[in-house]
Motif scaffolding. Structure first.
Motif, short mmCIF file in Angstrom:
data_model
loop_
_atom_site.label_atom_id
_atom_site.label_comp_id
_atom_site.label_asym_id
_atom_site.label_seq_id
_atom_site.Cartn_x
_atom_site.Cartn_y
_atom_site.Cartn_z
N ASP B 86 0.83 -1.21 0.00
CA ASP B 86 0.00 0.00 0.00
C ASP B 86 0.86 1.26 0.00
O ASP B 86 0.33 2.38 -0.13
N SER B 87 2.16 1.10 0.18
CA SER B 87 3.06 2.26 0.15
C SER B 87 2.97 2.92 -1.23
O SER B 87 3.22 2.27 -2.25
N ALA B 88 2.61 4.18 -1.24
CA ALA B 88 2.37 4.88 -2.50
C ALA B 88 2.07 6.34 -2.20
O ALA B 88 1.92 6.73 -1.04
N MET B 89 1.97 7.12 -3.26
CA MET B 89 1.44 8.48 -3.16
C MET B 89 -0.04 8.39 -3.49
O MET B 89 -0.42 7.79 -4.51
N TYR B 90 -0.86 8.94 -2.64
CA TYR B 90 -2.30 8.94 -2.87
C TYR B 90 -2.76 10.35 -3.22
O TYR B 90 -2.54 11.29 -2.45
N PHE B 91 -3.39 10.47 -4.37
CA PHE B 91 -3.85 11.77 -4.84
C PHE B 91 -5.37 11.85 -4.74
O PHE B 91 -6.08 10.96 -5.21
N CYS B 92 -5.82 12.93 -4.16
CA CYS B 92 -7.24 13.27 -4.19
C CYS B 92 -7.48 14.23 -5.34
O CYS B 92 -6.59 15.03 -5.68
N ALA B 93 -8.64 14.17 -5.94
CA ALA B 93 -8.99 15.11 -7.01
C ALA B 93 -10.47 15.42 -6.92
O ALA B 93 -11.25 14.65 -6.35
N SER B 94 -10.84 16.55 -7.50
CA SER B 94 -12.25 16.88 -7.56
C SER B 94 -12.54 17.56 -8.89
O SER B 94 -11.64 18.09 -9.55
N SER B 95 -13.82 17.52 -9.27
CA SER B 95 -14.23 18.20 -10.50
C SER B 95 -15.64 18.74 -10.31
O SER B 95 -16.42 18.28 -9.48
N VAL B 96 -15.94 19.74 -11.15
CA VAL B 96 -17.26 20.36 -11.07
C VAL B 96 -18.32 19.37 -11.50
O VAL B 96 -19.35 19.20 -10.88
N ARG B 97 -18.05 18.74 -12.62
CA ARG B 97 -19.01 17.79 -13.16
C ARG B 97 -18.24 16.74 -13.92
O ARG B 97 -17.03 16.81 -14.05
N THR B 98 -18.94 15.79 -14.43
CA THR B 98 -18.29 14.73 -15.17
C THR B 98 -19.03 14.54 -16.49
O THR B 98 -20.06 15.13 -16.72
N GLY B 99 -18.47 13.74 -17.36
CA GLY B 99 -19.14 13.49 -18.63
C GLY B 99 -18.59 14.38 -19.73
O GLY B 99 -18.11 15.46 -19.50
N VAL B 100 -18.74 13.92 -20.93
CA VAL B 100 -18.19 14.63 -22.07
C VAL B 100 -18.83 15.99 -22.23
O VAL B 100 -18.19 16.93 -22.69
N SER B 101 -20.07 16.13 -21.83
CA SER B 101 -20.75 17.41 -22.03
C SER B 101 -20.34 18.44 -21.00
O SER B 101 -20.68 19.60 -21.11
N GLY B 102 -19.62 18.04 -19.98
CA GLY B 102 -19.28 18.95 -18.90
C GLY B 102 -17.84 19.40 -18.92
O GLY B 102 -17.11 19.14 -19.86
N ALA B 103 -17.45 20.08 -17.87
CA ALA B 103 -16.10 20.63 -17.80
C ALA B 103 -15.07 19.51 -17.74
O ALA B 103 -14.01 19.60 -18.35
N ASN B 104 -15.39 18.49 -16.97
CA ASN B 104 -14.60 17.27 -17.00
C ASN B 104 -13.12 17.49 -16.76
O ASN B 104 -12.29 16.84 -17.37
N VAL B 105 -12.77 18.45 -15.93
CA VAL B 105 -11.38 18.69 -15.61
C VAL B 105 -11.16 18.40 -14.14
O VAL B 105 -11.83 18.97 -13.29
N LEU B 106 -10.25 17.49 -13.86
CA LEU B 106 -9.93 17.16 -12.49
C LEU B 106 -8.84 18.07 -11.97
O LEU B 106 -7.83 18.29 -12.65
N THR B 107 -9.04 18.59 -10.78
CA THR B 107 -7.99 19.32 -10.07
C THR B 107 -7.45 18.39 -9.00
O THR B 107 -8.20 17.90 -8.15
N PHE B 108 -6.16 18.16 -9.04
CA PHE B 108 -5.52 17.24 -8.10
C PHE B 108 -4.94 17.99 -6.92
O PHE B 108 -4.48 19.13 -7.04
N GLY B 109 -4.91 17.29 -5.79
CA GLY B 109 -4.16 17.77 -4.64
C GLY B 109 -2.69 17.44 -4.79
O GLY B 109 -2.28 16.80 -5.77
N ALA B 110 -1.91 17.85 -3.81
CA ALA B 110 -0.45 17.65 -3.85
C ALA B 110 -0.06 16.23 -3.48
O ALA B 110 1.10 15.86 -3.60
#
Lengths: 114, 117
Positions: B86-110
């Motif tokens: 399980d040793s690894a870097m774990y990244f959290c991300a969020s997005s406004v919306r999902t799907g091809v019709s939406g912004a679909n851009v993930l912003t990652f944490g550090a």
């Protein structure tokens, strides 16, 4: 299943020169997004540029541009006027139609030399 | 510019212990994600979360893992009985919306680096 392949594990470029990073992918979807992410030594993943598959025009963001060849399933990143701060790991990524999951390539480590 | 915040930045734990990694997504984002990057390997999708439930998960995300949004701001990844792998870097991300019709851009944490000994 979708796959993303980056065939160049490492590349280097002289400052102010231009470099192109390669990416090929495979997906059964007709609509999808493609991305290039930059991961500097700080390890944070930073979005560089994105391309919608249904758009034929290649995306550009300042010094960064892509060459999107949908039929060939190729999505290369061109960095013009390379700067020392461009030194990083670059990941190509594909997002499926549902948009829930990014599939990443193995990355290309880019070194910009002064 | 809004950002995704992750804590801790680095955690060292003994094999078999439970670990909770915390994330504060961007406030108006509705979709949340966890990704993992084992040193020298690809970034791998773990799970996506929307409307207080898992919307998609990978094969990696087995019963050892769980996610929850305990309040209006935090999004946590719990790893029960950690293993060396399980040793690894774990990244959290969020997005406004999902799907091809939406912004679909993930912003990652550090990222949160987890080291299991």
């Amino acid at each position: 299943a979708q796959t993303v392949t980056q065939s160049q594990p490492e590349m280097s470029v002289q400052e102010a020169e231009t470099v192109t990073l390669s990416c090929t992918y495979d997906t059964s979807e007709n609509n999808y997004y493609l991305f290039w992410y930059k991961q500097p030594p700080s390890r944070q993943m930073i979005l560089v540029i994105r391309q919608e598959a249904y758009k034929q025009q290649n995306a550009t963001e300042n010094r960064f541009s892509v060459n999107f060849q949908k039929a060939a399933k190729s999505f290369s990143l061109k960095i013009s006027d390379s700067q020392l701060g461009d030194t990083a790991m670059y990941f190509c990524a594909l997002c499926n139609n549902a948009g829930n999951m990014l599939t990443f390539g193995g990355g290309t480590r880019l070194m910009v030399k002064p | 510019e809004p950002e995704v915040t992750q804590t801790p930045s680095h955690q060292v734990t003994q094999m078999g212990q439970e670990v909770i990694l915390r994330c504060v997504p961007i406030s108006n984002h509705l979709y949340f994600y966890w990704y993992r990057q084992i040193l020298g390997q690809k970034v791998e999708f773990l799970v996506s979360f929307y409307n207080n439930e898992i919307s998609e998960k990978s094969e990696i995300f087995d019963d050892q893992f769980s996610v929850e949004r305990p309040d209006g701001s935090n999004f946590t990844l719990k790893i029960r009985s950690t293993k060396l792998e399980d040793s690894a870097m774990y990244f959290c991300a969020s997005s406004v919306r999902t799907g091809v019709s939406g912004a679909n851009v993930l912003t990652f944490g550090a990222g949160s680096r987890l080291t299991v000994l």
